[in-house]
Design a protein around this motif. Structure first.
Motif, mmCIF file in Angstrom:
data_model
loop_
_atom_site.group_PDB
_atom_site.id
_atom_site.type_symbol
_atom_site.label_atom_id
_atom_site.label_comp_id
_atom_site.label_asym_id
_atom_site.label_seq_id
_atom_site.Cartn_x
_atom_site.Cartn_y
_atom_site.Cartn_z
ATOM 1 N N TRP A 115 0.755 -1.483 -0.022
ATOM 2 C CA TRP A 115 0.071 0.127 0.260
ATOM 3 C C TRP A 115 0.906 1.260 -0.120
ATOM 4 C CZ3 TRP A 115 -0.322 4.145 3.730
ATOM 5 C CH2 TRP A 115 0.492 3.738 4.903
ATOM 6 N N LEU A 116 2.085 1.148 0.679
ATOM 7 C CA LEU A 116 2.946 2.471 0.573
ATOM 8 C C LEU A 116 3.459 2.560 -0.447
ATOM 9 C CD1 LEU A 116 4.836 1.218 3.799
ATOM 10 C CD2 LEU A 116 3.801 3.428 3.769
ATOM 11 N N SER A 117 3.718 1.702 -1.448
ATOM 12 C CA SER A 117 4.235 2.072 -2.908
ATOM 13 C C SER A 117 3.046 2.474 -3.777
ATOM 14 C CB SER A 117 4.784 0.770 -3.387
ATOM 15 O OG SER A 117 5.058 0.945 -4.703
ATOM 16 N N ASP A 118 1.896 1.914 -3.419
ATOM 17 C CA ASP A 118 0.565 2.228 -4.386
ATOM 18 C C ASP A 118 0.147 3.718 -4.104
ATOM 19 O OD1 ASP A 118 0.506 -0.647 -5.193
ATOM 20 O OD2 ASP A 118 -1.101 -1.102 -3.782
ATOM 21 N N MET A 119 0.424 3.938 -2.915
ATOM 22 C CA MET A 119 0.122 5.309 -2.660
ATOM 23 C C MET A 119 1.129 6.558 -3.217
ATOM 24 S SD MET A 119 -0.940 7.478 0.901
ATOM 25 C CE MET A 119 -2.037 6.294 1.355
ATOM 26 N N LYS A 120 2.420 6.026 -3.033
ATOM 27 C CA LYS A 120 3.409 6.836 -3.805
ATOM 28 C C LYS A 120 3.210 6.818 -5.301
ATOM 29 C CE LYS A 120 6.938 4.580 -4.900
ATOM 30 N NZ LYS A 120 7.279 3.723 -6.292
ATOM 31 N N ASP A 121 2.791 5.951 -5.758
ATOM 32 C CA ASP A 121 2.750 6.027 -7.352
ATOM 33 C C ASP A 121 1.577 6.734 -7.663
ATOM 34 O OD1 ASP A 121 4.936 4.175 -7.701
ATOM 35 O OD2 ASP A 121 3.662 2.232 -7.833
ATOM 36 N N GLU A 122 0.437 6.572 -7.027
ATOM 37 C CA GLU A 122 -0.914 7.510 -7.199
ATOM 38 C C GLU A 122 -0.385 8.999 -7.071
ATOM 39 O OE1 GLU A 122 -3.556 6.811 -8.717
ATOM 40 O OE2 GLU A 122 -2.792 4.833 -8.896
ATOM 41 N N LEU A 123 0.300 9.337 -6.013
ATOM 42 C CA LEU A 123 0.833 10.675 -5.865
ATOM 43 C C LEU A 123 1.654 11.038 -6.795
ATOM 44 C CD1 LEU A 123 1.520 10.569 -1.790
ATOM 45 C CD2 LEU A 123 -0.227 11.876 -2.747
ATOM 46 N N LEU A 124 2.538 10.335 -7.184
ATOM 47 C CA LEU A 124 3.340 10.943 -8.360
ATOM 48 C C LEU A 124 2.669 11.114 -9.552
ATOM 49 C CD1 LEU A 124 6.631 8.975 -7.634
ATOM 50 C CD2 LEU A 124 6.200 11.280 -7.110
ATOM 51 N N LYS A 125 1.405 9.941 -9.812
ATOM 52 C CA LYS A 125 0.744 10.381 -10.974
ATOM 53 C C LYS A 125 -0.063 11.502 -11.075
ATOM 54 C CE LYS A 125 -3.138 8.026 -13.313
ATOM 55 N NZ LYS A 125 -4.190 6.861 -13.384
ATOM 56 N N PHE A 126 -0.529 12.067 -9.774
ATOM 57 C CA PHE A 126 -1.237 13.252 -9.744
ATOM 58 C C PHE A 126 -0.347 14.543 -10.012
ATOM 59 C CE2 PHE A 126 -3.002 16.668 -6.998
ATOM 60 C CZ PHE A 126 -4.382 16.630 -7.703
ATOM 61 N N GLY A 127 0.851 14.626 -9.083
ATOM 62 C CA GLY A 127 1.586 15.798 -8.999
ATOM 63 C C GLY A 127 3.215 15.730 -9.071
ATOM 64 N N ASP A 128 3.759 16.757 -9.208
ATOM 65 C CA ASP A 128 5.298 16.845 -9.198
ATOM 66 C C ASP A 128 5.688 16.951 -8.057
ATOM 67 O OD1 ASP A 128 7.475 16.735 -10.018
ATOM 68 O OD2 ASP A 128 7.767 18.665 -10.852
ATOM 69 N N PHE A 129 5.769 15.966 -7.117
ATOM 70 C CA PHE A 129 5.696 15.919 -5.776
ATOM 71 C C PHE A 129 7.322 15.274 -5.347
ATOM 72 C CE2 PHE A 129 1.347 15.270 -5.264
ATOM 73 C CZ PHE A 129 0.763 16.693 -5.190
ATOM 74 N N ASN A 130 7.972 15.670 -4.291
ATOM 75 C CA ASN A 130 8.700 14.534 -3.436
ATOM 76 C C ASN A 130 7.984 13.781 -2.578
ATOM 77 O OD1 ASN A 130 11.222 15.994 -4.441
ATOM 78 N ND2 ASN A 130 10.466 18.023 -3.273
ATOM 79 N N VAL A 131 8.068 12.541 -2.725
ATOM 80 C CA VAL A 131 7.366 11.583 -1.958
ATOM 81 C C VAL A 131 8.253 10.725 -0.999
ATOM 82 C CG1 VAL A 131 5.654 9.608 -1.753
ATOM 83 C CG2 VAL A 131 5.554 11.279 -3.481
ATOM 84 N N VAL A 132 8.271 10.742 0.343
ATOM 85 C CA VAL A 132 9.211 10.264 1.322
ATOM 86 C C VAL A 132 8.397 9.108 2.058
ATOM 87 C CG1 VAL A 132 10.709 10.506 3.089
ATOM 88 C CG2 VAL A 132 10.632 12.347 1.508
ATOM 89 N N ILE A 133 8.852 7.901 1.884
ATOM 90 C CA ILE A 133 8.263 6.719 2.532
ATOM 91 C C ILE A 133 9.170 6.838 3.841
ATOM 92 C CG2 ILE A 133 7.814 4.429 2.631
ATOM 93 C CD1 ILE A 133 7.020 4.348 -0.141
ATOM 94 N N VAL A 134 8.623 6.858 4.921
ATOM 95 C CA VAL A 134 9.182 6.710 6.105
ATOM 96 C C VAL A 134 9.053 5.150 6.644
ATOM 97 C CG1 VAL A 134 9.224 7.396 8.635
ATOM 98 C CG2 VAL A 134 8.496 9.111 6.700
ATOM 99 N N ASP A 135 10.263 4.647 6.904
ATOM 100 C CA ASP A 135 10.465 3.026 7.124
ATOM 101 C C ASP A 135 10.781 2.864 8.466
ATOM 102 O OD1 ASP A 135 10.710 0.597 7.532
ATOM 103 O OD2 ASP A 135 12.246 0.139 5.711
ATOM 104 N N TRP A 136 9.881 2.643 9.454
ATOM 105 C CA TRP A 136 10.333 2.471 11.009
ATOM 106 C C TRP A 136 10.007 1.187 11.327
ATOM 107 C CZ3 TRP A 136 6.996 2.457 15.251
ATOM 108 C CH2 TRP A 136 5.491 2.452 15.085
#
Length: 491
Positions: A115-136
């Protein structure tokens, strides 16, 4: 679900074994992050056993950066070394880019869940963002009490990175949007309280155990960002196998399907394991409603459907159909685009969704007026409708899930959802299915010899999203069971 609850209980029991030594060590301090105490607001009735956060060397938080230039294998940054300006410069942030952080919760890991990767992909599809996944994932394992404490360190690390980027890259606090699920929602809150003027936090079913009813310094709250929007999808007490927070904790709190017991989440281990695979299938079995929040948010990013939600004071009012209007506080879109409708005061919103993806629905109010016909007695059955518009045609909509009496001269109202925008309604196909009652032999239809009929005067369809009403007149036409009456004339 029972397995997950048992895991939480066992986790807490493991903590009790070392409670005495934990209480002796009430404060820990870590370089660049500050000190953390397990006293004060962090010790309460809601938190009978308090622990201090583990050391950063134990949690081993990683930040993984993705952009449109590098969507799959972005550079990662070890949160223990945020004082190394060379590492930060390697990230190639562009000043004008809004920056999104995605923070997972208990037991999740980017290497296991999708789901983290899925959300990241949808965000980048929508806009020119920096997307940071926080892995703790080094700090979110049992015992649960320790994982809840570790969120404070992770939140401080996120805040430190945000502040460093503002200092070194010229970004403003309003450029940052933190999206957190479960424990990740409160992690985002801890980060927000260290970054004055942080743009936005989206809390996806913030964790309930150890947070429900606590002081605002312990949990996510509206002061943590300029906009805090929250999706509640599993807002039941833990004793009822709910893992989410019920209380209002944001500027905009959304309660899809009343905020608990999501449709389609009835336990079905074989289907869930087959559909999602072993690892995510087990999560679906254990916490389906809790996971729906991030599925709603991910879908909301690029769907043309707005996830429109209605301001409503309570669950009871929404169930009583008292909140189907956008008057007053105005409607809002749940998920990614909630920021388009910022209320002047904190508001609760309610909406319904489908029981499977796509979840977003367009809402219709259907009114059926039956004529007198040539009989004074009614028929028992189920009504169905197909709505035809200038944009699309709906699938067949079952209006009543259980048989009801359809009496001459009566008016029946239904609230339904469809997954496609039909546009301006031009026609409807009305049908019904006769259902015999064992206590009413005069209305039995043995071998189909009686041909039961109902008489229809009018069908009205109100599109709630567009506040558009269409009245279609049948003028006392009859429709036999399992036949279709097409109505095209407006009244």
């Amino acid at each position: 679900m029972h397995q997950f609850s048992l895991l939480l209980v066992l986790s807490c029991l493991l903590c009790w074994a070392d409670a005495h030594s934990i209480q002796k060590r009430s404060t820990v301090c870590y370089d660049h992050l500050g000190c953390f105490s397990n006293t004060g607001a962090f010790f309460s009735v809601q938190r009978p056993l308090t622990v201090t956060p583990a050391a950063p060397d134990s949690i081993r938080t990683l930040f993984r950066l993705y952009t449109r230039e590098d969507r799959t294998s972005g550079p990662q940054l070890d949160a223990r070394y945020l004082d190394n300006s060379h590492l930060i410069n390697q990230w190639m942030f562009i000043k004008a880019r809004p920056t999104k952080f995605i923070i997972h919760g208990f037991l999740d890991s980017p290497s296991i869940v999708t789901w983290l990767s899925d959300m990241k992909d949808e965000l980048l599809k929508f806009g020119d963002f920096n997307v940071v996944i926080v892995d703790w994932s080094g700090g979110n394992l049992p015992p649960y009490t320790q994982a809840t404490a570790n969120t404070r360190v992770v939140g401080a690390q996120v805040a430190l990175l945000v502040n460093l980027l503002m200092k070194n890259k010229g970004l403003a606090p309003s450029d940052f949007h933190l999206i957190g699920h479960s424990l990740g929602a409160h992690t985002a809150g801890y980060a927000g309280e260290r970054v004055p003027g942080l743009g936005r936090i989206s809390g996806l079913d913030p964790a309930g155990p150890y947070f429900e009813g606590t002081d605002k310094v312990v949990r996510l709250d509206p002061s943590d960002a300029l906009l805090v929007d929250v999706i509640h999808s599993d807002a039941e007490p833990l004793i009822q196998l709910g893992f989410g927070l019920k209380q209002q904790v944001g500027h905009m709190d959304f309660y899809p399907n009343l905020g608990h017991d999501q449709p389609g989440c009835e336990p079905d281990p074989i289907r869930q394991l087959t559909e999602y695979g072993l690892i995510e299938g087990v999560s679906e079995v254990a916490a389906c409603s809790h996971l729906r929040s991030y599925k709603f948010f991910t879908e909301s990013i690029n769907t043309p459907c707005s996830f429109q939600a209605f301001p409503c004071a309570s669950e009871e009012d929404f169930k009583s159909n008292k909140c189907q209007s956008c008057q007053g506080s105005g409607c809002a879109s749940m998920g990614m685009h909630a920021d388009k409708s910022r209320p002047a005061t904190n508001v609760k919103y309610f909406l319904s969704t489908a029981d499977h993806a796509p979840f977003c629905q367009y809402h219709l109010e259907v009114t059926i007026k039956l004529g007198q016909g040539d009989t004074t007695s009614g028929e028992r059955g189920n009504l169905a409708l197909v709505v035809k518009g200038d944009k699309s045609i709906s699938s067949k909509i079952t209006l009543n899930s259980s048989p009801m009496m359809l009496s001459p001269g009566n008016v029946y109202r239904f609230s339904v959802g469809v997954t496609t925008d039909v546009g301006t309604v031009q026609a409807v196909d009305l049908s019904w299915h006769h259902v015999q009652s064992i206590t009413d032999p005069l209305h039995w239809n043995i071998l189909g010899t009686r041909h039961p009929k109902i008489t229809v005067d009018e069908v009205d369809v109100f599109r709630i999203e567009d506040q558009a009403d269409v009245h279609l007149c049948a003028r006392s036409k009859q429709v036999e069971t399992d036949h279709i009456l097409q109505i095209t004339n407006t009244c």
